[in-house]
Design an enzyme around this catalytic site. Structure first.
Site, PDB file in Angstrom:
ATOM      1  N   ASP A  81       0.836  -1.204   0.000  1.00 29.30           N
ATOM      2  CA  ASP A  81       0.000   0.000   0.000  1.00 29.30           C
ATOM      3  C   ASP A  81       0.871   1.255   0.000  1.00 29.30           C
ATOM      4  O   ASP A  81       1.882   1.330   0.702  1.00 29.30           O
ATOM      5  CB  ASP A  81      -0.884  -0.030   1.257  1.00 29.30           C
ATOM      6  N   HIS A  82       0.472   2.231  -0.797  1.00 27.11           N
ATOM      7  CA  HIS A  82       1.151   3.530  -0.867  1.00 27.11           C
ATOM      8  C   HIS A  82       2.669   3.406  -1.048  1.00 27.11           C
ATOM      9  O   HIS A  82       3.449   4.009  -0.305  1.00 27.11           O
ATOM     10  CB  HIS A  82       0.836   4.371   0.372  1.00 27.11           C
ATOM     11  N   ASP A 103       2.181   5.164  -5.624  1.00 33.65           N
ATOM     12  CA  ASP A 103       1.484   6.390  -5.237  1.00 33.65           C
ATOM     13  C   ASP A 103       2.329   7.596  -5.634  1.00 33.65           C
ATOM     14  O   ASP A 103       3.198   8.035  -4.895  1.00 33.65           O
ATOM     15  CB  ASP A 103       1.198   6.400  -3.744  1.00 33.65           C
ATOM     16  N   HIS A 179      -7.371  10.330   4.927  1.00 35.96           N
ATOM     17  CA  HIS A 179      -6.661   9.388   5.786  1.00 35.96           C
ATOM     18  C   HIS A 179      -6.752   9.808   7.253  1.00 35.96           C
ATOM     19  O   HIS A 179      -6.813  10.996   7.567  1.00 35.96           O
ATOM     20  CB  HIS A 179      -5.182   9.319   5.386  1.00 35.96           C
ATOM     21  N   HIS A 207      -9.412   5.070  -0.842  1.00 39.09           N
ATOM     22  CA  HIS A 207      -8.544   5.188   0.326  1.00 39.09           C
ATOM     23  C   HIS A 207      -9.225   6.050   1.388  1.00 39.09           C
ATOM     24  O   HIS A 207     -10.134   6.806   1.090  1.00 39.09           O
ATOM     25  CB  HIS A 207      -7.197   5.795  -0.064  1.00 39.09           C
ATOM     26  N   GLY A 209     -10.958   4.936   4.097  1.00 36.94           N
ATOM     27  CA  GLY A 209     -12.284   4.422   4.409  1.00 36.94           C
ATOM     28  C   GLY A 209     -12.666   4.545   5.876  1.00 36.94           C
ATOM     29  O   GLY A 209     -13.846   4.663   6.208  1.00 36.94           O
ATOM     30  N   ASN A 229      -9.858   0.783   1.578  1.00 39.97           N
ATOM     31  CA  ASN A 229      -8.767   0.662   2.539  1.00 39.97           C
ATOM     32  C   ASN A 229      -9.217   1.059   3.945  1.00 39.97           C
ATOM     33  O   ASN A 229      -9.839   2.109   4.131  1.00 39.97           O
ATOM     34  CB  ASN A 229      -7.592   1.551   2.123  1.00 39.97           C
ATOM     35  N   ILE A 230      -8.856   0.222   4.904  1.00 39.69           N
ATOM     36  CA  ILE A 230      -9.167   0.479   6.310  1.00 39.69           C
ATOM     37  C   ILE A 230      -7.887   0.291   7.131  1.00 39.69           C
ATOM     38  O   ILE A 230      -7.205  -0.716   6.994  1.00 39.69           O
ATOM     39  CB  ILE A 230     -10.243  -0.492   6.846  1.00 39.69           C
TER      40      ILE A 230
END
Length: 277
Positions: A81-82, A103, A179, A207, A209, A229-230
C-alpha cells in the site's frame, strides 16, 4: 490461497461489492484479518504500507503475508500500500507481493502517468498487478464540520486519460474521503464516482475508508468501488476493546486488541456487501 487482486475484482464487479484492504503492521494484526476472513469465507486484501516499514521490515511483511495467505483456504492478496519509492515497490515484487501500489498522486499529472506506467510495465512481467492513484486523498485531521478536507477530487477527464496511458490494473480515486481520524463528517461526491465508474473499465479503489460512515461506504461499494482501505478504525477498535475489558495482563491485552480488530473487519464485510467465496 495466495492470489492477485485481479481475480477478486472480476468477481466483485460481477456481483457489485467491495473488498476490504486491511492494513497489517505485525503478526497479530495480519493473522487476525486472515482468520476472520476465513471464518466468514470472504476474500481479503492483506495490505502493508511502505510507511509502516519502521514497525516491520518489508521482508518480514512478505514472510508473514505469504505464509498466512498460502495457509488459508480462501483467497488472500498480499498488497503493498502507498508505495512511493520505485526501489521499495520492486523489492516487494521480488519478495512475493502479488499486488503493489505506486502512489505518485502528489506529482504533476504527466509525472504520475510516467511513473505509474513504468511500474505497471515492470510488475506485469512478473504477474503482479498494479494500483495507482489520481487526485489526492488528504488528511482527516483537516476535516471541519463543513465536511471539507485537503483532499483533491479526481478529475473525470484526467482519470480516463490516466487509465488509457498507464495500463495499471486498478485506480484509487479521490471523492471526499481522507486518511486518519476525521473531525466532522466527510462529504462524498458520488457524482464524480458515478462518472468515473461509467467511463473506465479498470476497478476503482477508495482510500481513507476509516470513519467515513457506514452509509457512505455502503453506497461506494454499491456504486463502483471494488476495494476500500481500512487502517485507523482497526487500531481505534483495538484500543476501545482494551479500555472496555481492562485486561489484567499482556496476554489478555493482546487478545482484547485482536478481538476489536476482528469485529471491525467482520462489520465492514457486511457494510461492503462482500460476497463469500
Amino acid at each position: 490461497m495466495l492470489v492477485t487482486t485481479k481475480e477478486m475484482f472480476d468477481h466483485a464487479e460481477e456481483f457489485n461489492y467491495a473488498i476490504p484492504a486491511a492494513n497489517f503492521f505485525d503478526l497479530d494484526s495480519a493473522r487476525t484479518y486472515v482468520e476472520t476472513a476465513a471464518r466468514l469465507g470472504c476474500p481479503l486484501i492483506l495490505a502493508f504500507a511502505q510507511s509502516h516499514m519502521d514497525m516491520l521490515s518489508l521482508e518480514e511483511a512478505a514472510l508473514i503475508g505469504k505464509y498466512l495467505a498460502e495457509k488459508s483456504a480462501f483467497p488472500v492478496a498480499l498488497h503493498l500500500d502507498h508505495g512511493q519509492d520505485e526501489e521499495v515497490i520492486k523489492e516487494a515484487i521480488r519478495l512475493g507481493f502479488t499486488s503493489v501500489m505506486i502512489d505518485a498522486s502528489e506529482d504533476p499529472l504527466e509525472e504520475n502517468i510516467r511513473r505509474s506506467k513504468a511500474i505497471a510495465d515492470y510488475a506485469h512481467q512478473y504477474g503482479v498487478v498494479v494500483e495507482a492513484e489520481i487526485g489526492h486523498v488528504g488528511s482527516g485531521g483537516s476535516l471541519e464540520a463543513t465536511g471539507l478536507s485537503d483532499s483533491i477530487y479526481t478529475d473525470f477527464h484526467e482519470a480516463v486519460r490516466f487509465a488509457e496511458q498507464t495500463n495499471v490494473d486498478s485506480l484509487a480515486v479521490s471523492i471526499g474521503t481522507a486518511h486518519g481520524h476525521y473531525r466532522g463528517t466527510p462529504k462524498i461526491n458520488f457524482d464524480v464516482l458515478s462518472e468515473i465508474h461509467q467511463a473506465i473499465t479498470i476497478p476503482l479503489v477508495l482510500h481513507g475508508g476509516s470513519s467515513s460512515g457506514d452509509e457512505n461506504l455502503e453506497k461506494c461499494a454499491q456504486g463502483g468501488i471494488r476495494k476500500i482501505n481500512i487502517f485507523t478504525d482497526f487500531v481505534t477498535a483495538a484500543m476501545t476493546k482494551i479500555q472496555e475489558q481492562q485486561p489484567a495482563d499482556y496476554f489478555e491485552l493482546k487478545k482484547a486488541a485482536n478481538q476489536g480488530m476482528a469485529d471491525t473487519l467482520a462489520h465492514y464485510y457486511h457494510v461492503f456487501h462482500t460476497k463469500t467465496c
